[in-house]
Every structure is written in structure tokens, then in C-alpha cells.
Scaffold this active site. Sequence first.
Site, mmCIF file in Angstrom:
data_model
loop_
_atom_site.group_PDB
_atom_site.id
_atom_site.type_symbol
_atom_site.label_atom_id
_atom_site.label_comp_id
_atom_site.label_asym_id
_atom_site.label_seq_id
_atom_site.Cartn_x
_atom_site.Cartn_y
_atom_site.Cartn_z
ATOM 1 N N ASP A 64 49.413 24.916 36.069
ATOM 2 C CA ASP A 64 50.163 24.136 37.053
ATOM 3 C C ASP A 64 51.570 23.947 36.498
ATOM 4 O OD1 ASP A 64 51.354 22.284 38.675
ATOM 5 O OD2 ASP A 64 49.709 20.830 38.613
ATOM 6 N N SER A 149 66.369 33.267 44.760
ATOM 7 C CA SER A 149 66.476 33.471 46.210
ATOM 8 C C SER A 149 67.946 33.593 46.592
ATOM 9 C CB SER A 149 65.879 32.249 46.926
ATOM 10 O OG SER A 149 66.209 32.272 48.293
ATOM 11 N N TYR A 164 65.682 23.027 48.009
ATOM 12 C CA TYR A 164 65.301 24.389 47.610
ATOM 13 C C TYR A 164 66.528 25.167 47.142
ATOM 14 C CZ TYR A 164 63.273 29.100 48.056
ATOM 15 O OH TYR A 164 62.830 30.385 47.825
ATOM 16 N N LYS A 168 67.194 26.753 43.310
ATOM 17 C CA LYS A 168 67.356 28.178 42.984
ATOM 18 C C LYS A 168 68.715 28.439 42.316
ATOM 19 C CE LYS A 168 63.335 29.649 44.404
ATOM 20 N NZ LYS A 168 62.311 30.128 43.454
ATOM 21 N N ARG A 198 57.320 38.343 54.189
ATOM 22 C CA ARG A 198 56.200 37.803 54.982
ATOM 23 C C ARG A 198 55.115 37.225 54.082
ATOM 24 N NH1 ARG A 198 56.969 42.200 57.926
ATOM 25 N NH2 ARG A 198 55.233 43.376 57.106
HETATM 26 P P1 NAP Z 1 54.228 31.325 48.704
HETATM 27 O O1 NAP Z 1 53.562 32.293 49.591
HETATM 28 O O2 NAP Z 1 54.455 29.944 49.189
HETATM 29 O O3 NAP Z 1 53.444 31.270 47.312
HETATM 30 C C1 NAP Z 1 53.913 30.395 46.320
HETATM 31 C C2 NAP Z 1 53.025 30.499 45.112
HETATM 32 O O4 NAP Z 1 53.502 29.548 44.141
HETATM 33 C C3 NAP Z 1 51.568 30.141 45.404
HETATM 34 O O5 NAP Z 1 50.723 30.932 44.612
HETATM 35 C C4 NAP Z 1 51.493 28.673 44.984
HETATM 36 O O6 NAP Z 1 50.218 28.235 44.602
HETATM 37 C C5 NAP Z 1 52.387 28.749 43.749
HETATM 38 N N1 NAP Z 1 52.757 27.423 43.272
HETATM 39 C C6 NAP Z 1 53.487 26.461 43.898
HETATM 40 N N2 NAP Z 1 53.533 25.357 43.134
HETATM 41 C C7 NAP Z 1 52.814 25.624 42.003
HETATM 42 C C8 NAP Z 1 52.506 24.898 40.840
HETATM 43 N N3 NAP Z 1 52.898 23.625 40.662
HETATM 44 N N4 NAP Z 1 51.800 25.509 39.875
HETATM 45 C C9 NAP Z 1 51.385 26.778 40.022
HETATM 46 N N5 NAP Z 1 51.613 27.518 41.109
HETATM 47 C C10 NAP Z 1 52.338 26.940 42.091
HETATM 48 O O7 NAP Z 1 55.655 31.888 48.266
HETATM 49 P P2 NAP Z 1 56.205 33.387 48.147
HETATM 50 O O8 NAP Z 1 56.882 33.720 49.414
HETATM 51 O O9 NAP Z 1 55.163 34.259 47.600
HETATM 52 O O10 NAP Z 1 57.360 33.146 47.083
HETATM 53 C C11 NAP Z 1 57.273 33.567 45.734
HETATM 54 C C12 NAP Z 1 58.635 33.362 45.092
HETATM 55 O O11 NAP Z 1 59.633 34.085 45.809
HETATM 56 C C13 NAP Z 1 59.104 31.908 45.078
HETATM 57 O O12 NAP Z 1 59.807 31.656 43.883
HETATM 58 C C14 NAP Z 1 60.058 31.834 46.253
HETATM 59 O O13 NAP Z 1 60.994 30.797 46.122
HETATM 60 C C15 NAP Z 1 60.683 33.210 46.184
HETATM 61 N N6 NAP Z 1 61.289 33.645 47.450
HETATM 62 C C16 NAP Z 1 60.501 33.908 48.538
HETATM 63 C C17 NAP Z 1 61.089 34.342 49.706
HETATM 64 C C18 NAP Z 1 60.301 34.695 50.949
HETATM 65 O O14 NAP Z 1 60.916 35.101 51.954
HETATM 66 N N7 NAP Z 1 58.974 34.597 50.936
HETATM 67 C C19 NAP Z 1 62.490 34.486 49.790
HETATM 68 C C20 NAP Z 1 63.249 34.197 48.667
HETATM 69 C C21 NAP Z 1 62.637 33.789 47.509
HETATM 70 P P3 NAP Z 1 49.265 27.339 45.592
HETATM 71 O O15 NAP Z 1 48.469 28.323 46.384
HETATM 72 O O16 NAP Z 1 48.456 26.533 44.645
HETATM 73 O O17 NAP Z 1 50.184 26.505 46.455
#
Ligand code: NAP
Length: 241
Positions: A64, A149, A164, A168, A198
Site C-alpha cells: 500500500d 501525466s 492530481y 504529477k 482506457r
Molecule cells: P487505475 O486504472 O485507476 O489503476 C490505478 C492503480 O493504482 C490500481 O491498481 C490501484 O489499486 C493502484 N493504487 C491506487 N492507490 C494505491 C495505493 N495506496 N497502494 C497501492 N496501489 C494503489 O489507473 P491507470 O489508468 O492504470 O493509471 C496508472 C498510472 O498512469 C497512474 O499513475 C496514472 O496517474 C497514470 N496516468 C493514467 C492516465 C490514463 O488515461 N489512464 C493518463 C495519464 C497518467 P486499487 O485497485 O487497490 O485501487
Amino acid sequence: MAGRKAPKTALVTGANRGIGFEIVRQLAEQGITVLAGARSDKKAQAAGAAFAKIGVTAVPVVLDIAAAKRMPAILAEIERRHGPIDVLVNNAAILIDGPGGFGASLFEMTDDTFRRTWETNVLGPATTMRALLPGMIARGFGRIVNMSSAAGQLSDMGSGFPAYRVSKTALNALTRIAAAEAARGDVKVNACSPGWVRTDMGGADAPRTPEKGAETAVWLATLPTGGPTGGFFQDKAPIPW
Ligand code: NAP
């Protein structure tokens, strides 16, 4: 010190779903032992089963990243069990600004939103880096990837989800600081933007697949000795801070 030429063990945080899950899959495909972090035992077990189901060998670990005080001991125990971590992908993050996503205004932001976002998105990666970077420096080899991001780019800063965005931008600053402090041996610290992907965070309208979103992080995680450090990348090319 003569360094290792290729990573043996990688830790990916937030690996139970989304882009993190895909980063694990792509790193494991390269023969790297991947420790897939999830915030609870239940989620780690579910992730382990999901990886097994698609034929990916990954080792689920409970981490965590919002539990900063406990993390150094947990990471030390993970390294004792699984060996030195050569690659750290700080992927886990939260986006809780709201309501309204891009429309979520600074004037609606609560202290609680800001604090929780900071703890997970900034203090979390800062803590994993402080715990693991000294070992990488001592061993003369390491790769750290901070999943940032475009929302954190000061060069294109606009309104919407302030907590957010700030988190970042701060992660980008941490990347530069850690890269400067690790500039010995073959240790590289970089940040990347996955584009709009997505996932649960990105939503159903995002144009990119998690496969595409993971690509640049995996590239940075497996950079050769001559590769860059202290940079910010999308699609394997530098982007403005
Ligand atoms: P996501 O689908 O929301 O998944 C986030 C992941 O982080 C999940 O596995 C979540 O676990 C985990 N997490 C959150 N808080 C946590 C904690 N305290 N300890 C351990 N794990 C934790 O997000 P994503 O889209 O895959 O994003 C991944 C990364 O890419 C992030 O850094 C995000 O800011 C970055 N990003 C994403 C996008 C986009 O368009 N998707 C764009 C720019 C940047 P739980 O299942 O336990 O919640």
C-alpha cells in the site's frame, strides 16, 4: 563498480489493474521476475490469479503506497525474500478530484482531497525511491520509472483536477532530483506520460489501450546503459516538463 547489464527483478506498484497490470505483463514477457504490487492481500491474490489465467508469471506482493511509515520495512522484507529490485515502476496513483474531472475547480478542492492525493501520488513514490535507490546506486545498476501525466506538465498547465495535476508536477520534480542524486553507475530515473488510456482512471472514451499506455514505461524500465536519465517521455520521445 561493474554493473549488471540487464534487470533481473522489477517491482511495479498498483499492478492489479489498468496500466500497471499491463506493465507487469510486458516486463514478464522479457523474462524479468516481476513483483506485482497491490494494496491488500486480497487484491494481490486476485492479481496473481489474473496473471496466471493469461499465462503470465508474476509474483504478487502486498504494497500500500499510501502507508509511507510502514513501506521501508515492507520493501526491505520484499527484497530479502525476492532479491534486489533492479527496476522500480512507480505506477500506482489516484485521481479523486471531483466532481467533474477536467471541470473540477481549485475552488471546490478540499484539503482532504489534496492530502490524500499527495500521500499516494507523491509521498508514495518518494518513499519507494528513498528505500530502493540507495541499493541500486550501491550495486551500480537500476531503473526507476515514475508514471506521471501530461496533466502535470507546467508547460501546458490549465484548469481542472488541481490535486492530481500538482501531484504529477511534484512527481516530475522528484524524478529530476532523484536522477541527479543517482547519477553514478548505471542508474536511471525517468518519468513518462502514458497518454489518455482506457482504464478505470482514464474512462471508456480514452483512445489508447493499456498495452499502448504501458509501452513507454516498459521501454524506460529496460533502457540500455547508454539510455537517458532525468527525462520526461511519451511514446518513447521527450516531452516538455
Ligand atoms: P487505475 O486504472 O485507476 O489503476 C490505478 C492503480 O493504482 C490500481 O491498481 C490501484 O489499486 C493502484 N493504487 C491506487 N492507490 C494505491 C495505493 N495506496 N497502494 C497501492 N496501489 C494503489 O489507473 P491507470 O489508468 O492504470 O493509471 C496508472 C498510472 O498512469 C497512474 O499513475 C496514472 O496517474 C497514470 N496516468 C493514467 C492516465 C490514463 O488515461 N489512464 C493518463 C495519464 C497518467 P486499487 O485497485 O487497490 O485501487
